[in-house]
Design an enzyme around this catalytic site. Structure first.
Site, PDB file in Angstrom:
ATOM      1  N   PHE A 126      47.839  37.857  35.331  1.00 40.12           N
ATOM      2  CA  PHE A 126      46.443  38.044  34.926  1.00 40.12           C
ATOM      3  C   PHE A 126      46.135  39.532  35.002  1.00 40.12           C
ATOM      4  O   PHE A 126      46.065  40.112  36.089  1.00 40.12           O
ATOM      5  CB  PHE A 126      45.527  37.261  35.863  1.00 40.12           C
ATOM      6  CG  PHE A 126      44.072  37.263  35.464  1.00 40.12           C
ATOM      7  CD1 PHE A 126      43.648  36.538  34.361  1.00 40.12           C
ATOM      8  CD2 PHE A 126      43.133  37.966  36.202  1.00 40.12           C
ATOM      9  CE1 PHE A 126      42.306  36.518  34.000  1.00 40.12           C
ATOM     10  CE2 PHE A 126      41.787  37.955  35.845  1.00 40.12           C
ATOM     11  CZ  PHE A 126      41.372  37.230  34.746  1.00 40.12           C
ATOM     12  N   GLY A 127      45.980  40.186  33.858  1.00 39.24           N
ATOM     13  CA  GLY A 127      45.788  41.624  33.796  1.00 39.24           C
ATOM     14  C   GLY A 127      44.323  42.008  33.815  1.00 39.24           C
ATOM     15  O   GLY A 127      43.687  42.090  32.756  1.00 39.24           O
ATOM     16  N   LEU A 128      43.793  42.248  34.996  1.00 38.45           N
ATOM     17  CA  LEU A 128      42.394  42.649  35.151  1.00 38.45           C
ATOM     18  C   LEU A 128      42.293  44.100  35.631  1.00 38.45           C
ATOM     19  O   LEU A 128      41.702  44.945  34.967  1.00 38.45           O
ATOM     20  CB  LEU A 128      41.688  41.714  36.137  1.00 38.45           C
ATOM     21  CG  LEU A 128      40.288  42.130  36.595  1.00 38.45           C
ATOM     22  CD1 LEU A 128      39.335  42.179  35.405  1.00 38.45           C
ATOM     23  CD2 LEU A 128      39.771  41.177  37.668  1.00 38.45           C
ATOM     24  N   THR A 129      42.876  44.384  36.798  1.00 37.05           N
ATOM     25  CA  THR A 129      42.751  45.710  37.411  1.00 37.05           C
ATOM     26  C   THR A 129      43.389  46.790  36.540  1.00 37.05           C
ATOM     27  O   THR A 129      44.440  46.577  35.937  1.00 37.05           O
ATOM     28  CB  THR A 129      43.417  45.712  38.797  1.00 37.05           C
ATOM     29  OG1 THR A 129      42.799  44.713  39.606  1.00 37.05           O
ATOM     30  CG2 THR A 129      43.277  47.059  39.473  1.00 37.05           C
ATOM     31  N   SER A 135      37.584  47.592  41.812  1.00 36.91           N
ATOM     32  CA  SER A 135      36.389  46.839  42.196  1.00 36.91           C
ATOM     33  C   SER A 135      35.349  46.857  41.088  1.00 36.91           C
ATOM     34  O   SER A 135      34.607  45.892  40.897  1.00 36.91           O
ATOM     35  CB  SER A 135      35.797  47.422  43.486  1.00 36.91           C
ATOM     36  OG  SER A 135      36.698  47.267  44.563  1.00 36.91           O
ATOM     37  N   ILE A 160      49.658  44.242  38.801  1.00 34.60           N
ATOM     38  CA  ILE A 160      49.611  42.883  38.257  1.00 34.60           C
ATOM     39  C   ILE A 160      50.767  42.044  38.794  1.00 34.60           C
ATOM     40  O   ILE A 160      51.939  42.365  38.584  1.00 34.60           O
ATOM     41  CB  ILE A 160      49.644  42.915  36.716  1.00 34.60           C
ATOM     42  CG1 ILE A 160      48.581  43.898  36.188  1.00 34.60           C
ATOM     43  CG2 ILE A 160      49.423  41.513  36.170  1.00 34.60           C
ATOM     44  CD1 ILE A 160      47.173  43.632  36.668  1.00 34.60           C
ATOM     45  N   THR A 161      50.426  40.974  39.495  1.00 28.71           N
ATOM     46  CA  THR A 161      51.406  40.098  40.145  1.00 28.71           C
ATOM     47  C   THR A 161      52.059  39.164  39.129  1.00 28.71           C
ATOM     48  O   THR A 161      51.403  38.681  38.202  1.00 28.71           O
ATOM     49  CB  THR A 161      50.718  39.274  41.246  1.00 28.71           C
ATOM     50  OG1 THR A 161      50.066  40.162  42.153  1.00 28.71           O
ATOM     51  CG2 THR A 161      51.725  38.429  42.015  1.00 28.71           C
ATOM     52  N   GLY A 352      55.345  44.426  72.041  1.00 30.80           N
ATOM     53  CA  GLY A 352      55.703  45.751  72.526  1.00 30.80           C
ATOM     54  C   GLY A 352      56.655  46.455  71.577  1.00 30.80           C
ATOM     55  O   GLY A 352      56.499  46.396  70.356  1.00 30.80           O
ATOM     56  N   GLU A 376      41.944  40.552  45.396  1.00 27.87           N
ATOM     57  CA  GLU A 376      40.919  39.540  45.070  1.00 27.87           C
ATOM     58  C   GLU A 376      39.527  39.963  45.553  1.00 27.87           C
ATOM     59  O   GLU A 376      38.671  39.129  45.850  1.00 27.87           O
ATOM     60  CB  GLU A 376      41.279  38.170  45.673  1.00 27.87           C
ATOM     61  CG  GLU A 376      42.603  37.606  45.207  1.00 27.87           C
ATOM     62  CD  GLU A 376      42.542  36.999  43.823  1.00 27.87           C
ATOM     63  OE1 GLU A 376      41.465  37.040  43.201  1.00 27.87           O
ATOM     64  OE2 GLU A 376      43.561  36.491  43.358  1.00 27.87           O
TER      65      GLU A 376
END
Length: 394
Positions: A126-129, A135, A160-161, A352, A376
């Site tokens: 899904f290519g949004l960014t 944002s 994109i994942t 530790g 997201e």
């Protein structure tokens, strides 16, 4: 208190057994090699993990009336308990790959893409960014113009994942397709098949964590796809991806719960068996109180997450409002992801010096955790959504 059904808990054990058998023995090596295990995806498909929210018509489980989204969150949590990269591969494969096509696609688009995606024979992205639109997703610069019955895309996407695997079949891309009457951008969603001329998958990122997850930048240079590749209605892309992100926030919250659960288990066992001054370190309040804090965070995160998942399933049944789901998604995402980051810090402190060594899984989870507060929708965005949901001025 939101208690899962027996069917959900039985399914949890099935996924846990799968993750411990198919992922746990190999994950340290995959992480070192930054190896995406393509052969694992069909196995996940055979188990039905990609089809939990999909109708039987397209090869899915047909669980729409039986808490399908909650089943999906259980699967993501259990995979994320063993490895976050595998968990996000499923989360993005369904939430960002399958869901936009399932929710907004035409019958032809669904029949073309969903059967292979559900079976694990293929993955979708899904290519949004974008490099300058994260944002502020409304600042999308990628453009698509109609020319001779084709969309011509130009622009770039980032982070994109599942976009560059050997089995990636399609990426849904948001693009400016014009202007509205008020002068604001008209944003639409368009499906771009892998291998389309002008569609370039950039080299994989060198990431802090999620080494086993597939993540690339994408570029489009006069990339042409048929006009029919428009997903849903022209100009609805902004509304589509906002709803997609609401669902994805609950899924990321489930991924964070899996991480926090693993940190609780690892820290509890280590506090029982690690000796210092002749006694298990768990006898010391400085350690036992930290482990107790982990238990509280896990319980709270899980309750918030599965309340939101339940609301999402109730929304599908027409018994809840989108506003309720949106608010619950932001709340669970904010709390669970910040709790997960804190959980890895606590677990590393309990271990530790050993917590700083890659031979112990807490080191890998420490690296993987931070992105949960970013992907997201950042924690800051979640606080903004919650505040607006309370009626505060924007």
């Amino acid at each position: 208190m939101f208690e899962l059904s027996k069917d959900h808990e039985d399914f949890r054990q099935v996924v846990r057994d799968f993750a411990e058998r198919e992922v746990e023995p190999h994950i340290a090596q995959w992480d070192r090699q930054h190896h995406f295990p393509t052969d694992l995806i069909p196995k996940m498909g055979e188990l039905g993990l990609f089809g939990l929210v999909v109708p039987e018509e397209f090869g899915g489980a047909g669980l729409e009336d039986e808490g399908a989204f909650t089943f999906q969150c259980v699967a993501i949590e259990e995979l994320g308990r063993v490895d976050q990269s595998i968990g996000i591969t499923l989360s993005a494969g369904v939430g960002l790959g399958i869901n936009p096509i399932l929710t907004y696609g035409s019958q032809e688009q669904k029949e073309r893409w969903l059967p292979d995606l559900v079976a694990g024979r293929a993955l979708a992205g899904f290519g949004l960014t974008e490099p300058e639109a994260g944002s502020d997703a409304g600042a999308t610069r990628t453009r698509a113009r109609l020319e001779d019955g084709q969309w011509v895309l130009n622009g770039a996407k980032a982070f994109i994942t599942n976009s560059g695997t050997d089995i990636t079949s399609v990426v849904t891309v948001t693009a400016r397709t014009g202007e509205k009457e008020d002068g604001s951008a008209e944003i639409s969603a368009i499906t771009v098949p892998a291998g389309t001329p002008g569609f370039t998958v950039e080299p994989p990122y060198d990431k802090l964590g999620w080494h086993v997850s597939d993540t690339h930048g994408l570029t489009f240079e006069n990339c042409r796809v048929p006009e029919a590749n428009l997903l849903g209605n022209r100009g609805d892309g902004f509304k589509q991806f906002l709803k997609t992100l609401d669902d994805g926030r609950i899924a990321i919250s489930a991924l964070a719960v899996g991480l926090a659960q693993r940190m609780l288990e690892e820290s509890t066992e280590y506090a029982k068996t690690r000796l210092a001054f002749g006694k298990p370190i768990g006898v010391n309040q400085g350690v036992s109180f930290q482990v107790a804090d982990l238990a509280v965070m896990v319980e709270a995160a899980r309750q918030l997450t599965y309340k939101a998942a339940w609301l999402k399933d109730e929304l599908h049944a027409g018994r809840r409002s989108l506003k309720e789901v949106k608010q619950a998604a932001a709340i669970c995402k904010l709390y669970s992801t910040e709790a997960a980051v804190t959980a890895t810090r606590i677990a590393t402190q309990v271990f530790g010096g050993n917590g700083f060594m890659e031979e112990f899984p807490v080191a890998r989870f420490y690296r993987d955790a931070k992105i949960l507060e970013i992907g997201e929708g950042t924690s800051e965005v979640q606080r903004m959504v919650i505040a607006r949901g309370l009626g505060l001025p924007s």
